[in-house]
Design an enzyme around this catalytic site. Sequence first.
Site, short mmCIF file in Angstrom:
data_model
loop_
_atom_site.label_atom_id
_atom_site.label_comp_id
_atom_site.label_asym_id
_atom_site.label_seq_id
_atom_site.Cartn_x
_atom_site.Cartn_y
_atom_site.Cartn_z
CB ALA A 66 -1.42 -0.02 0.99
N GLY A 112 0.97 -5.02 1.04
CA GLY A 112 -0.87 -4.78 0.23
C GLY A 112 -0.13 -5.91 -0.59
CD GLU A 115 -2.85 -7.20 3.40
OE1 GLU A 115 -2.15 -6.21 2.99
OE2 GLU A 115 -3.02 -7.93 4.29
CD GLU A 135 1.63 -5.01 6.03
OE1 GLU A 135 2.04 -6.55 5.86
OE2 GLU A 135 1.13 -5.39 4.43
N1 COA Z 1 4.53 2.94 -0.50
C1 COA Z 1 5.22 4.29 -1.32
N2 COA Z 1 6.37 4.61 -1.68
C2 COA Z 1 6.52 3.11 -2.10
C3 COA Z 1 6.29 2.01 -1.16
C4 COA Z 1 5.40 1.58 -0.92
N3 COA Z 1 5.05 0.63 -0.29
N4 COA Z 1 7.59 1.26 -1.62
C5 COA Z 1 8.16 1.78 -2.89
N5 COA Z 1 7.85 3.21 -3.02
C6 COA Z 1 8.39 4.01 -3.15
C7 COA Z 1 9.53 4.77 -2.69
O1 COA Z 1 9.60 5.84 -1.91
C8 COA Z 1 10.87 5.44 -3.70
O2 COA Z 1 10.72 6.63 -4.50
P1 COA Z 1 10.77 7.61 -4.55
O3 COA Z 1 12.32 7.30 -5.46
O4 COA Z 1 10.01 9.02 -4.94
O5 COA Z 1 11.59 8.36 -3.09
C9 COA Z 1 10.35 4.20 -4.79
O6 COA Z 1 9.78 3.92 -5.15
C10 COA Z 1 11.22 3.05 -5.32
O7 COA Z 1 11.96 2.15 -4.30
P2 COA Z 1 13.30 2.39 -3.37
O8 COA Z 1 12.83 2.59 -1.83
O9 COA Z 1 13.68 3.38 -3.79
O10 COA Z 1 13.38 0.47 -3.96
P3 COA Z 1 14.89 0.18 -3.49
O11 COA Z 1 14.80 -0.92 -4.67
O12 COA Z 1 15.86 0.32 -3.11
O13 COA Z 1 14.01 -0.94 -1.73
C11 COA Z 1 11.83 -2.08 -1.51
C12 COA Z 1 12.57 -1.58 -2.46
C13 COA Z 1 10.66 -2.84 -2.12
C14 COA Z 1 12.68 -3.09 -0.73
C15 COA Z 1 11.67 -0.57 -0.77
O14 COA Z 1 10.87 0.21 -1.19
C16 COA Z 1 10.57 -1.02 0.44
O15 COA Z 1 11.00 -1.57 1.37
N6 COA Z 1 9.34 -0.39 0.38
C17 COA Z 1 8.04 -0.44 1.00
C18 COA Z 1 7.75 -2.03 1.08
C19 COA Z 1 6.94 -2.20 2.30
O16 COA Z 1 6.74 -1.88 3.31
N7 COA Z 1 5.54 -2.51 1.89
C20 COA Z 1 4.13 -2.17 2.97
C21 COA Z 1 3.45 -1.31 2.71
S1 COA Z 1 2.36 -2.00 3.62
#
Ligand code: COA
Length: 260
Positions: A66, A112, A115, A135
Amino acid sequence: MNYENILISIEDKVATITINRPEKLNALNKATISDLSKAFKLLGKNDDVRVIILTGSGEKAFVAGADISEFANYTIAEGAELAAEGQESLFDYIESLKKPVIASVNGFALGGGLELAMACHFRIASVNAKMGLPEVSLGLIPGYGGTQRLPQLIGKGRAMEMIMTASMISAEEALQYGLVNHVVPQTELLSFTNVIAHKIIKNAPFAINKAIKAINANFADGKNGFEYEIKAFGKCFGTQDFKEGTSAFLEKRKAVFTGK
Ligand code: COA
């Protein structure tokens, strides 16, 4: 219909929905959830579509969760509303759709995103896919059905560990857990998913619809799946497709199903 964050293509009775926010790793903001809800409703009614494939754009992510930036300042009531609205309009809707929905998991499926993949009827992953429900690392629990569907798919102990540790598992581990049905190279993911979709399309649509409902009944509170199965089995005998399927077998020819 114009969509902000998804792409739809329809070919040979298979609709492919691609979540298209690759710069945000296809994170599910409200606009994307709304696009998906509308698309599933329309494709569910479209007679030219027999199977729906759901995937993410880019090589990195199916859906990275999400959209955290949207809910970071939510209150208790807004948080509950976010989960309720999403579950009803999209996640539960997909699970109980009459047509098969296959998740083609092409990269990160987190929070999400996992999910959403779990709400689909089954999942196929590319070798680079990584899955998790992180989460609790944000001070939350899964809110789009993750605490219910993950244990259904992989068992209580593994679900407890995945959710409590917030860890990601690889595609191979997901295959071993039964979370995904197949793991294939990323370049072959959509073609492989289409092969499976076309195996389904050869079969009788009414029967497939009843099979989805009967299997789901096993997991629904207050429903007796065995009783549902008996009734649905009986109803199949009233369809033209049943006559066609049995006649074709006895006449040693291929059945041509019409969905009637
Ligand atoms: N919500 C909002 N933005 C998200 C996102 C999320 N769940 N997951 C990734 N993004 C965005 C990042 O903020 C970044 O945006 P920016 O370039 O404007 O800063 C872009 O997507 C790329 O992500 P980034 O984190 O730079 O890539 P990465 O390769 O370093 O890491 C992940 C990849 C998936 C490990 C990391 O993005 C992450 O941990 N995301 C969140 C996962 C999460 O907790 N999901 C559950 C949400 S309830």
